[in-house]
Write an enzyme that holds these catalytic residues in place. Structure first.
Site, PDB file in Angstrom:
ATOM      1  N   TYR A 260      45.459  -2.310   2.312  1.00  9.95           N
ATOM      2  CA  TYR A 260      44.400  -0.963   1.957  1.00  9.95           C
ATOM      3  C   TYR A 260      43.871  -1.712   0.409  1.00  9.95           C
ATOM      4  CZ  TYR A 260      43.388   3.832   2.502  1.00  9.95           C
ATOM      5  OH  TYR A 260      42.874   4.834   2.674  1.00  9.95           O
TER       6      TYR A 260
ATOM      7  N   LYS B 276      41.867   5.900  -3.756  1.00  6.26           N
ATOM      8  CA  LYS B 276      42.569   6.958  -2.792  1.00  6.26           C
ATOM      9  C   LYS B 276      43.420   8.149  -3.686  1.00  6.26           C
ATOM     10  CE  LYS B 276      40.384   7.172   1.545  1.00  6.26           C
ATOM     11  NZ  LYS B 276      39.528   8.170   2.139  1.00  6.26           N
TER      12      LYS B 276
ATOM     13  N   ILE C 175      37.744  11.285  12.422  1.00  9.07           N
ATOM     14  CA  ILE C 175      39.133  12.209  12.122  1.00  9.07           C
ATOM     15  C   ILE C 175      38.320  13.663  11.548  1.00  9.07           C
ATOM     16  CG2 ILE C 175      40.773  12.505  10.128  1.00  9.07           C
ATOM     17  CD1 ILE C 175      41.196  10.388   9.964  1.00  9.07           C
TER      18      ILE C 175
ATOM     19  N   ASP D  81      23.791  11.103   2.840  1.00  4.05           N
ATOM     20  CA  ASP D  81      24.436   9.833   2.937  1.00  4.05           C
ATOM     21  C   ASP D  81      24.629   9.992   1.274  1.00  4.05           C
ATOM     22  OD1 ASP D  81      24.412   7.722   1.430  1.00  4.05           O
ATOM     23  OD2 ASP D  81      23.154   5.736   2.808  1.00  4.05           O
TER      24      ASP D  81
HETATM   25  P1  NAD Z   1      34.990   7.045  10.977  1.00  4.87           P
HETATM   26  O1  NAD Z   1      34.732   5.655  10.561  1.00  4.87           O
HETATM   27  O2  NAD Z   1      35.087   7.816  12.358  1.00  4.87           O
HETATM   28  O3  NAD Z   1      34.475   7.804   9.534  1.00  4.87           O
HETATM   29  C1  NAD Z   1      34.118   7.421   8.083  1.00  4.87           C
HETATM   30  C2  NAD Z   1      32.415   8.177   7.606  1.00  4.87           C
HETATM   31  O4  NAD Z   1      31.698   7.814   6.135  1.00  4.87           O
HETATM   32  C3  NAD Z   1      31.587   7.976   9.052  1.00  4.87           C
HETATM   33  O5  NAD Z   1      31.307   9.040   9.361  1.00  4.87           O
HETATM   34  C4  NAD Z   1      30.623   7.476   8.360  1.00  4.87           C
HETATM   35  O6  NAD Z   1      29.445   7.524   8.001  1.00  4.87           O
HETATM   36  C5  NAD Z   1      30.731   8.247   6.454  1.00  4.87           C
HETATM   37  N1  NAD Z   1      29.979   7.026   4.888  1.00  4.87           N
HETATM   38  C6  NAD Z   1      30.133   6.177   4.688  1.00  4.87           C
HETATM   39  N2  NAD Z   1      29.254   6.156   3.531  1.00  4.87           N
HETATM   40  C7  NAD Z   1      28.731   7.049   3.609  1.00  4.87           C
HETATM   41  C8  NAD Z   1      27.775   7.881   2.378  1.00  4.87           C
HETATM   42  N3  NAD Z   1      27.474   6.723   1.448  1.00  4.87           N
HETATM   43  N4  NAD Z   1      27.738   8.943   2.586  1.00  4.87           N
HETATM   44  C9  NAD Z   1      27.929   9.467   3.696  1.00  4.87           C
HETATM   45  N5  NAD Z   1      28.558   9.792   4.479  1.00  4.87           N
HETATM   46  C10 NAD Z   1      29.232   8.011   4.579  1.00  4.87           C
HETATM   47  O7  NAD Z   1      36.273   7.516  10.096  1.00  4.87           O
HETATM   48  P2  NAD Z   1      37.210   8.170   9.799  1.00  4.87           P
HETATM   49  O8  NAD Z   1      39.141   7.407  10.140  1.00  4.87           O
HETATM   50  O9  NAD Z   1      37.511   9.403  10.837  1.00  4.87           O
HETATM   51  O10 NAD Z   1      37.528   8.275   8.367  1.00  4.87           O
HETATM   52  C11 NAD Z   1      37.225   9.875   7.488  1.00  4.87           C
HETATM   53  C12 NAD Z   1      37.722   9.603   5.900  1.00  4.87           C
HETATM   54  O11 NAD Z   1      39.446   9.737   6.727  1.00  4.87           O
HETATM   55  C13 NAD Z   1      38.064   8.513   5.301  1.00  4.87           C
HETATM   56  O12 NAD Z   1      38.266   8.943   4.079  1.00  4.87           O
HETATM   57  C14 NAD Z   1      39.092   7.761   5.356  1.00  4.87           C
HETATM   58  O13 NAD Z   1      39.579   6.896   4.193  1.00  4.87           O
HETATM   59  C15 NAD Z   1      40.289   8.623   5.533  1.00  4.87           C
HETATM   60  N6  NAD Z   1      41.626   8.541   6.739  1.00  4.87           N
HETATM   61  C16 NAD Z   1      41.331   7.631   7.672  1.00  4.87           C
HETATM   62  C17 NAD Z   1      42.463   6.879   8.107  1.00  4.87           C
HETATM   63  C18 NAD Z   1      42.776   5.852   9.302  1.00  4.87           C
HETATM   64  O14 NAD Z   1      43.631   5.759   9.991  1.00  4.87           O
HETATM   65  N7  NAD Z   1      41.652   6.500  10.212  1.00  4.87           N
HETATM   66  C19 NAD Z   1      44.057   7.262   8.249  1.00  4.87           C
HETATM   67  C20 NAD Z   1      43.569   8.061   6.533  1.00  4.87           C
HETATM   68  C21 NAD Z   1      43.026   8.486   6.096  1.00  4.87           C
END
Ligand code: NAD
Length: 266
Positions: A167, A174, A32, A76
């Site tokens: 979830y 969240k 995202i 990180d």
């Molecule tokens: P994604 O796996 O592409 O992104 C998650 C990111 O979190 C990764 O880049 C990962 O490196 C990072 N991360 C994890 N632990 C970390 C740490 N210790 N330090 C720094 N970075 C860290 O997946 P995504 O779905 O794009 O997730 C991004 C956000 O969107 C998250 O907060 C997720 O909960 C939220 N979200 C996702 C969805 C969905 O359906 N995919 C829906 C609503 C919200």
């Protein structure tokens, strides 16, 4: 307004040219955060991008090149100093920033897959620290760099508000994140800093692949959402980038759903 006053609008209502921002959380082209970074760039912004660690770097570096990222650093949030370092570099490079986006979530697998009632204290605390409190820390880093105001973004999900099967502990995490958005909006509003929780519908990403029965969630979203369409990272990106423009000057503290209207359904 008098009868003689004619309304005029500034280009800053529809573009981000000259604006600078930090985007945290790109893992790959499904992320995202990639959709958001690409949209910020499309509107003219300059970017600082992060990658998690050396293993993640080869997947993120081509994106940093594609988006001409001025800053590309490991962050990180569980490692001391890394979050602070990217903001320090942004301060040295640009003097200040206009927006920062947090798109990071993590929960230990066992805790994520189990019932909330069974979650471990350590797993809950880790999920909370990485997925929620790191957003507060990001806001703290960004505040002194936003002397002219700015916009902060966090990524949430509908499971914060209503119970979504599978979830699990991420629901309360969240919910805390969305509440932090409101308190930060209150605390930073007088400085011209707006704070948003973006709540996208389900999207196939690496993080999402950790949620059990995710395909079922996608199918329900598509069927029940008034738009009958799955959300893409491009949809989330353009809507988020619009909120960083002056067009959204007095919008703050909300959870903004980008979910085809799913959240209005009873
Ligand atoms: P994604 O796996 O592409 O992104 C998650 C990111 O979190 C990764 O880049 C990962 O490196 C990072 N991360 C994890 N632990 C970390 C740490 N210790 N330090 C720094 N970075 C860290 O997946 P995504 O779905 O794009 O997730 C991004 C956000 O969107 C998250 O907060 C997720 O909960 C939220 N979200 C996702 C969805 C969905 O359906 N995919 C829906 C609503 C919200």
């Amino acid at each position: 307004m008098s009868d003689d006053d004619v309304l005029t609008f500034d280009e800053s209502a529809r573009e981000l040219r000259g604006k600078k921002g930090v985007v945290l959380g790109i893992a790959n082209r499904q992320s995202i955060a990639y959709g958001c970074a690409a949209a910020f760039r499309f509107l003219g912004a300059e970017l600082a991008l992060s990658y998690l660690n050396d293993r993640a770097r080869p997947f993120v570096e081509p994106i940093a090149d594609e988006l001409d990222a001025a800053i590309f650093m490991p962050v990180d949030v569980s490692k001391d100093g890394e979050l602070e370092a990217i903001f320090e570099t942004a301060a040295e490079t640009w003097g200040g920033i206009d927006f920062a986006l947090h798109s990071i979530a993590f929960a230990p697998r066992e805790d994520l897959h189990g019932r909330l009632v069974d979650s471990s204290a350590a797993g809950f605390a880790e999920a909370m620290d990485i997925s929620c409190h790191s957003f507060v820390r990001m806001a703290r880093c960004a505040e002194p760099l936003m002397g002219k105001g700015g916009t902060l973004f966090a990524m949430s999900y509908y499971g914060a508000e209503k119970v979504v099967s599978h979830y699990n502990l991420m629901g309360p995490v969240k919910a805390a994140l969305e509440c932090c958005v409101r308190y930060l909006a209150h605390e930073l509003g007088p400085k011209g800093i707006r704070v948003h929780a973006i709540s996208p519908g389900p999207i196939r990403t690496r993080a999402a692949s950790g949620i059990n029965e995710f395909e079922e969630l996608l199918s329900v979203a598509e069927t029940r959402a008034p738009r009958h369409q799955l959300v893409s990272i491009k949809d989330v990106g353009v809507a988020t980038a619009a909120l960083a423009t002056q067009a959204a000057n007095l919008i703050t503290g909300n959870t903004i759903y980008i979910d085809g209207g799913y959240h209005i359904m009873g």
